[in-house]
Design a protein around this motif. Structure first.
Motif, PDB file in Angstrom:
ATOM      1  N   UNK A   1     -53.845  -4.913 -13.282  1.00  0.00           N
ATOM      2  CA  UNK A   1     -52.420  -5.347 -13.457  1.00  0.00           C
ATOM      3  C   UNK A   1     -51.854  -5.277 -11.813  1.00  0.00           C
ATOM      4  N   UNK A   2     -50.784  -6.411 -11.923  1.00  0.00           N
ATOM      5  CA  UNK A   2     -49.993  -6.510 -10.697  1.00  0.00           C
ATOM      6  C   UNK A   2     -50.812  -7.146  -9.668  1.00  0.00           C
ATOM      7  N   UNK A   3     -51.963  -7.631  -9.729  1.00  0.00           N
ATOM      8  CA  UNK A   3     -52.668  -8.365  -8.806  1.00  0.00           C
ATOM      9  C   UNK A   3     -51.778  -9.218  -7.826  1.00  0.00           C
ATOM     10  N   UNK A   4     -51.024 -10.134  -8.435  1.00  0.00           N
ATOM     11  CA  UNK A   4     -49.967 -10.864  -8.053  1.00  0.00           C
ATOM     12  C   UNK A   4     -48.731 -10.137  -7.666  1.00  0.00           C
ATOM     13  N   UNK A   5     -48.437 -10.145  -6.296  1.00  0.00           N
ATOM     14  CA  UNK A   5     -47.207  -9.293  -6.025  1.00  0.00           C
ATOM     15  C   UNK A   5     -46.006 -10.244  -5.521  1.00  0.00           C
ATOM     16  N   UNK A   6     -46.409 -11.441  -5.225  1.00  0.00           N
ATOM     17  CA  UNK A   6     -45.354 -12.738  -5.217  1.00  0.00           C
ATOM     18  C   UNK A   6     -45.594 -13.992  -5.969  1.00  0.00           C
ATOM     19  N   UNK A   7     -44.575 -14.646  -6.122  1.00  0.00           N
ATOM     20  CA  UNK A   7     -44.796 -15.985  -6.881  1.00  0.00           C
ATOM     21  C   UNK A   7     -45.598 -17.184  -6.093  1.00  0.00           C
ATOM     22  N   UNK A   8     -46.653 -17.697  -6.975  1.00  0.00           N
ATOM     23  CA  UNK A   8     -47.202 -18.548  -6.245  1.00  0.00           C
ATOM     24  C   UNK A   8     -46.799 -19.986  -6.731  1.00  0.00           C
ATOM     25  N   UNK A   9     -46.889 -21.033  -6.057  1.00  0.00           N
ATOM     26  CA  UNK A   9     -46.494 -22.262  -6.349  1.00  0.00           C
ATOM     27  C   UNK A   9     -47.837 -23.325  -6.119  1.00  0.00           C
ATOM     28  N   UNK A  10     -48.016 -24.194  -7.477  1.00  0.00           N
ATOM     29  CA  UNK A  10     -49.083 -24.947  -7.294  1.00  0.00           C
ATOM     30  C   UNK A  10     -48.853 -26.409  -7.707  1.00  0.00           C
ATOM     31  N   UNK A  11     -49.320 -27.433  -7.041  1.00  0.00           N
ATOM     32  CA  UNK A  11     -49.061 -28.974  -7.498  1.00  0.00           C
ATOM     33  C   UNK A  11     -50.097 -29.416  -8.363  1.00  0.00           C
ATOM     34  N   UNK A  12     -49.848 -29.884  -9.485  1.00  0.00           N
ATOM     35  CA  UNK A  12     -50.674 -30.560 -10.624  1.00  0.00           C
ATOM     36  C   UNK A  12     -50.384 -32.034 -10.488  1.00  0.00           C
TER      37      UNK A  12
END
Length: 340
Positions: free
Chosen positions: A190-201
């Motif tokens: 759990x909580x691997x992601x500590x910050x938001x991530x943006x991706x472009x599809x």
């Protein structure tokens, strides 16, 4: 790069240059008169939204940002040089607050949007400006006006078409990685992601879709538990919520427990946020018992369309992309009709 979504800075626009007091004295011009030039204006402090910036990290290294002062005027009617403007680049989605009063000064939404947050001081007039029939040799000039000083609080709310929400380990980061070229940290805790991530599809049907992986929400997130309250505000700027549910973790006795937990936190943080359109997606369908769990979930949910995918294996991602395109197109059409 470290993710920073809040910053406090002080800004100061440039002072105007002083006007010049000068009297023209040349051998063969007995009545030269005043020839003092005006001072130059001070530089402005300008905020510019640009997609080159994704966070406010670059503002952590200075506390005071100053534009250049204007130069003083000179004799022979020469005006002083204006001070250079100070341009500070910010990511789209940045809100600019007056830190002393709490007033919202500007919401920078569109890329390349420009906002003059502090205007430079006006340059003083030279004595040549004050010559008149009753005062042919004025021996005074104006000082330059001082610039503005402001204490600011900057707050970033990510701009995205789709915000992916769900409990920790629902597979949000894996989905962003599978659908785009973003490479967030992925692990099985759990909580691997500590910050938001943006991706472009990228699709061949419409403009690219910006997706945001919002770090895991847990019960009590709206009060500060876990990571939720820090990142809940980033969901506010998304147009559509993709609610990702871990099919492998569905409780047979309470199939809707996970989705209800997240929706409750969204509603308690902001009722308007909970009203955003949602697409519910069951993830990890490659797990052996996921089909039985998905059946239980469908029977309990009983509304709307559900998609079943496996972000790890790629199962169902084409259909998911097509569905997101359809939903966003429908929202665009509805928005156009409202404007008309």
């Amino acid at each position: 790069m470290k993710f920073i979504d809040e910053a406090r800075i002080a800004i100061q626009s440039g002072n105007g240059g002083a006007g010049c007091v000068s009297l023209r004295r040349e051998k063969y011009i007995p009545k030269g008169g005043p020839d003092g030039g005006d001072g130059g204006r001070g530089g402005d402090v300008v905020f510019m939204a640009t997609t080159k910036k994704r966070t406010l990290y670059h503002l952590q290294f200075h506390q005071l940002y100053k534009a250049k002062n204007g130069s003083g005027g000179q004799g022979n009617n020469r005006a002083g040089k204006g001070g250079d403007d100070l341009i500070i680049e910010l990511p789209p989605g940045t809100l600019v607050f007056d830190a002393d009063t709490g007033e919202l000064l500007k919401d920078l939404v569109d890329p390349d949007e420009v906002f003059v947050v502090a205007k430079g001081g006006r340059g003083g007039l030279g004595n040549a400006r004050f010559k008149s029939s009753t005062n042919r040799t004025p021996r005074f000039a104006q000082p330059g006006e001082p610039g503005q000083t402001l204490n600011l609080r900057l707050e970033l709310k990510l701009l995205a078409d789709v915000g992916i929400v769900g409990l920790p380990n629902a597979g949000k980061s894996t989905l962003v990685s599978a659908m785009s070229s973003a490479r967030p940290k992925i692990a099985d805790y759990p909580f691997t992601t500590l910050t938001p991530n943006l991706g472009v599809v990228y699709t061949n049907r419409r403009e690219p879709i910006i997706i945001a992986d919002i770090p895991g929400l847990i019960e009590g997130a709206h009060t500060g538990t876990g990571l939720g309250i820090r990142f809940l505000r980033h969901v506010e700027r998304t147009r559509l919520l993709l609610h990702l549910v871990d099919a492998a973790a569905i409780d047979a006795d309470h199939p809707l427990r996970d989705i209800d937990t997240v929706n409750r936190e969204l509603h308690q943080y902001s009722p308007a946020l909970a009203e955003k359109p949602q697409l519910v997606v069951l993830n990890k369908m490659d797990v052996a018992w996921a089909d039985d769990a998905a059946t239980l979930f469908r029977e309990a949910y009983g509304k709307g369309d559900l998609l079943q995918i496996s972000a790890a294996s790629g199962q169902g991602l084409d259909l998911l992309t097509a569905t997101l395109c359809n939903l966003l197109d429908q929202m665009d059409e509805a928005q156009s009709e409202e404007k008309e």
